[in-house]
Design an enzyme around this catalytic site. Structure first.
Site, short mmCIF file in Angstrom:
data_model
loop_
_atom_site.label_atom_id
_atom_site.label_comp_id
_atom_site.label_asym_id
_atom_site.label_seq_id
_atom_site.Cartn_x
_atom_site.Cartn_y
_atom_site.Cartn_z
N THR A 1 -11.15 3.23 -13.80
CA THR A 1 -10.21 4.12 -14.51
C THR A 1 -8.60 3.97 -13.71
O THR A 1 -8.85 4.13 -12.49
CB THR A 1 -10.48 5.60 -14.60
OG1 THR A 1 -11.62 5.42 -15.60
CG2 THR A 1 -9.35 6.28 -15.61
N CYS B 1 -7.54 0.49 10.86
CA CYS B 1 -8.80 -0.14 10.57
C CYS B 1 -9.34 -0.81 11.57
O CYS B 1 -10.56 -1.26 11.47
CB CYS B 1 -8.58 -0.99 9.36
SG CYS B 1 -7.74 -0.24 7.95
N SER C 1 0.78 -1.13 0.12
CA SER C 1 0.08 -0.15 0.14
C SER C 1 0.95 1.23 0.09
O SER C 1 1.82 1.29 0.88
CB SER C 1 -1.04 0.02 1.19
OG SER C 1 -1.65 0.97 1.22
N HIS D 1 0.64 4.49 0.92
CA HIS D 1 0.64 5.61 2.10
C HIS D 1 1.63 5.05 3.13
O HIS D 1 1.83 5.77 4.14
CB HIS D 1 -0.74 5.92 2.51
CG HIS D 1 -1.57 4.84 3.20
ND1 HIS D 1 -1.71 5.19 4.70
CD2 HIS D 1 -2.14 3.81 2.78
CE1 HIS D 1 -2.31 4.09 4.97
NE2 HIS D 1 -2.87 3.15 3.90
#
Length: 374
Positions: free
Chosen positions: A235, A324, A197, A199
């Protein structure tokens, strides 16, 4: 406010931010469009794919860009399940996996799969023998994270992969916390699929990479999907991918220097608590089995949430676990996986260092925590 929650998210690297703006303004074409502007965006995208494959030391055809670690975990797990030649419906994972994996496992249980959730030992590491013992004739997948996000312990992925390959079982690995912090090329070569990931290593939020070994004939998660060779719909975020790739290059280039810096900060922090081991528990492993920038700890008799709020009131941002999971009433999943429950489990909180962390800030935070223990 002094930031000590880099394991949750890192600020965007300045060079990566400049590239993002330039790409978003100068190379705005849809990579799927057939005109020259779209073709140029596609060319840039493929250059990023080649670079990420190089950094991971994996096949370029197996690299796919996603919106982050959670999507990558979802799609890599389903990709491997679609590629398995076995009709078995048994999966092995770890109690302390990130919620994006645990939630996928819950969904798979609803679809008829049987999941074995393995614990961690007292050091916060999965016993390879437990994995081997849990393997059955109908086991088709093992999903184990490389680095625990709450205490930073590194899992024996190479050894687990060896056991899986002996039985013809796929292995998926969440490398979100470890990429850019330790060398993971050997792990990437050993597993069938992995996730990272952006970040977590100073790239933009909403960017990630999924790798699925291209020798596995996977099926699309959603029929009719055309983007990323049918791997995911939507996209492609070309500016974000360019920025993430730049951040990844810098993270790998600075890896050894930053690891040494974090180790120094960690030792400085730990030294403040040498005389208070009966009052403070810090989860720590030697021999490079630990991400040095993550410190999971408990101050006995103090709830982790109270410690976090008091640190915040005094100008320090720490956490009570993975972002999370924060806000839920349940204790840390890592504590639960290690057999620690009740009040002790709720004492857990996490500190994590980053590029902007200084020795002075570490000393002051340690001194504050010692004051708060009384």
């Amino acid at each position: 406010m002094k930031y000590f929650d880099y394991a949750a998210s890192c600020p965007l690297d300045h060079d990566a931010a400049e590239l993002y703006v330039k790409a978003a303004t100068d190379y705005s074409g849809n990579s799927q469009s057939l005109h020259d502007i779209g073709s140029h965006a596609q060319e840039i995208l493929e250059n990023c794919r080649m670079e990420m494959a190089k950094l991971l030391n994996v096949q370029r055809d197996g690299v796919f860009f996603t919106s982050g670690g959670s999507e990558s975990n979802l799609l890599t797990i389903y990709a491997l399940l679609s590629a398995t030649k076995s009709k078995g419906r048994h999966i092995i994972t770890n109690i302390a996996e990130h919620s994006s994996v645990i939630n996928v496992m819950k969904k798979l249980e609803e679809e008829g799969y049987e999941i074995t959730y393995l614990p961690l030992n007292a050091e916060g590491v999965i016993n390879v023998a437990d994995v081997e013992q849990a393997i059955r004739k109908d086991t088709v997948l093992v999903s184990i994270q490389h680095a625990n996000p709450e205490i930073g312990t590194l899992q024996p992925i190479i050894e687990i992969s060896t056991k899986c390959k002996e039985k013809g079982i796929f292995i998926q690995c969440d490398c979100v916390q470890s990429f850019g912090k330790v060398e993971i090329q050997e792990v990437a070569s050993a597993v069938d699929a992995l996730s990272i990931s952006g970040h977590k290593f100073y790239g933009p939020k909403g960017t990630g990479v999924a790798f699925v070994n291209p020798r596995h004939p996977r099926k699309p998660f959603l029929t009719g999907t055309t983007h990323e060779k049918g791997f995911r719909p939507g996209t492609v975020n070309v500016p974000g991918i360019i920025a993430m790739t730049s951040a990844a290059q810098k993270a790998i280039n600075k890896l050894q220097k930053e690891r040494s810096h974090y180790t120094s900060l960690r030792n400085l922090f730990l030294n403040h608590f040498n005389e208070f081991k009966e009052q403070v528990t810090i989860y720590h492993l030697e021999d490079n089995r630990q991400l040095p920038h993550i410190i999971g700890m408990r101050i006995h008799g103090k709830e982790g949430q109270w410690m976090m709020l008091e640190c915040n009131r005094n100008g320090y941002a720490v956490s009570t676990g993975t972002a999370c999971h924060t806000g839920l009433l349940e204790p840390s999943k890592t504590m639960t996986a290690m057999g620690i429950d009740g009040k002790m489990a709720k004492e857990f909180f996490r500190i994590s260092f980053g590029r902007q962390t200084t020795e002075a800030d570490v000393k002051k935070l340690a001194q504050l925590l010692l004051q708060l223990r009384d």
